[in-house]
Design an enzyme around this catalytic site. Structure first.
Site, mmCIF file in Angstrom:
data_model
loop_
_atom_site.group_PDB
_atom_site.id
_atom_site.type_symbol
_atom_site.label_atom_id
_atom_site.label_comp_id
_atom_site.label_asym_id
_atom_site.label_seq_id
_atom_site.Cartn_x
_atom_site.Cartn_y
_atom_site.Cartn_z
ATOM 1 N N ASP A 79 0.829 -1.200 0.000
ATOM 2 C CA ASP A 79 0.000 0.000 0.000
ATOM 3 C C ASP A 79 0.866 1.254 0.000
ATOM 4 O OD1 ASP A 79 0.700 -0.694 2.716
ATOM 5 O OD2 ASP A 79 -0.749 0.787 3.425
ATOM 6 N N GLU A 144 -0.076 -0.831 5.924
ATOM 7 C CA GLU A 144 1.004 -0.286 6.758
ATOM 8 C C GLU A 144 0.866 1.216 6.888
ATOM 9 O OE1 GLU A 144 4.863 1.364 8.019
ATOM 10 O OE2 GLU A 144 3.775 1.784 6.175
#
EC number: 3.5.1.18
Length: 386
Positions: A79, A144
């Site tokens: 991500d 994250e």
């Protein structure tokens, strides 16, 4: 075909996938295809509520020693943070663009280049050492940059429940400063946040004797908290810091004494302090000032530290060989997923490209750093598990 192309090609493939947290957008499918071809067993772990589905990957290739051998894991995230105003970028943030020897795109530095580098390093390592002794693992998440409630921590919980033993973990966070390899992170500070509400009595500002101004009452306590020395730090960490981030009180009207004031604050703390110890000191100071208050705490993460050992030495040696740089061990910066992995792995080190452009407009990585990054990762594999 130049030697740099496999890592660069994979980096660009991942970048084109608009994987803003918690979306993975097929990045992990690409990794699974590559890793499966290299002999890895891959497992997808989906977590999170329907409105925030997180994709996680656990992949492992056992060495000839099986579960008795050392296990080296690469941890990373597919991500990326949002782009910000797209019109301020000089090129499409999700179309890898080369200018002045740099690769520009969201995720170029944080951290799709690192992921691609370790995948290609693993492919090369397995091809050269088909009978490698130790095992290689990948722990990849799409959560994250967000709340991080359903990402790495969930996979770590799963591995702990299975009794999986991790010996080394390299986290691909962008840790370098001026040039590739000048800094790695062998720990991170903990993060402890508080939301403090001090209660008073609302009233007309012209009649303060009929009210209790919570801002005035809180101010001496806040000054004491701001001036407090929480610890001295240690050989690896600077002293713990306490900072206020927001203060809000009042209705917006200029003739009303507010009934309460709310203060947001945060500790960045070292292994020289504990969350319970810091909480106790804050409450002691607030109580000493006789305040009527409520205080809600959020522990963002415990500090972790990997002292000098096999992993740090392997990384330092590889960086010296590939980059000609003597690396510095550091614990500066914000929190990372290393805080979760450190609970199940005794040696956790973060290493990746320079971080000056991360989360910014025109994020980029030096193209000349991509191949050496991959080579450092491969050398670490060769040193520790060949």
């Amino acid at each position: 075909m130049s030697h740099i192309q496999p890592t660069l090609a994979l980096t660009e493939d991942l970048i084109r996938r608009r994987s803003v947290t918690p979306e993975d957008k097929g990045c992990q499918d690409v990794l699974i295809e590559r890793l499966t071809a290299a002999g890895f067993e891959c497992e997808t772990v989906i977590s999170g509520p329907d409105h925030f589905r997180v994709t996680n990957l656990w992949a492992v290739k056992r060495g000839r020693a099986g579960t008795d051998g050392k296990l080296l894991v690469f941890a990373g995230h597919t991500d990326v943070v949002p782009t910000g105003p797209v019109e301020q970028w000089h090129s499409d943030p999700f179309e890898p663009t080369h200018r002045d020897g740099k690769l520009y795109a969201r995720g170029a530095a944080d951290m799709k280049t690192s992921i691609a580098g370790f995948v290609v390093a693993s492919e090369e390592f397995v091809a050269k050492h088909p009978d490698h002794a130790g095992s290689i693992g990948f722990l990849i998440t799409s959560d994250e940059e967000g709340p991080a409630h359903d990402g790495t921590v969930k996979v770590c919980d799963l591995l702990r429940a299975r009794g999986e033993r991790l010996d080394y973990c390299v986290v691909g966070e962008p840790t370098s400063v001026s040039t590739l390899g000048d800094m790695v992170k062998n720990g991170r500070r903990g993060s402890l946040s508080g939301k403090l509400t001090v209660n008073g009595v609302q009233g007309h500002i012209a009649y303060p004797h009929l009210a209790k101004n919570p801002i005035h009452m809180a101010a001496p306590a806040l000054a004491e908290l701001a001036a407090a020395k929480w610890d001295d730090g240690n050989a690896y960490f600077p002293p713990t810091t306490w900072q206020m981030s927001n203060i809000h009180g009042g209705t917006g009207a200029t003739n009303i004494i507010p009934g309460h004031v709310t203060i947001d604050f945060n500790f960045r703390f070292s292994t020289a302090s504990t969350p319970d110890g810091l909480k106790a000191r804050v409450h002691s100071i607030l109580d000493a000032h006789g305040l009527d208050y409520t205080l809600d705490w959020t522990l963002g993460g415990e500090p972790f530290l990997t002292e000098r050992g096999e992993l740090s030495e392997a990384l330092a040696s590889a960086i010296q060989a590939e980059c000609g740089v003597t690396t510095e061990l550091s614990t500066t910066g914000g929190t990372s997923d290393g805080r979760f992995i450190a609970k199940i792995c005794p040696q956790v080190i973060e290493f990746g490209p320079p971080n000056a452009s991360i989360h910014k407009i025109d994020e980029h990585v030096e193209v000349a750093f991509i191949e050496p990054l991959k080579n450092v990762y491969r050398r670490v594999l060769e040193t520790l598990i060949a």
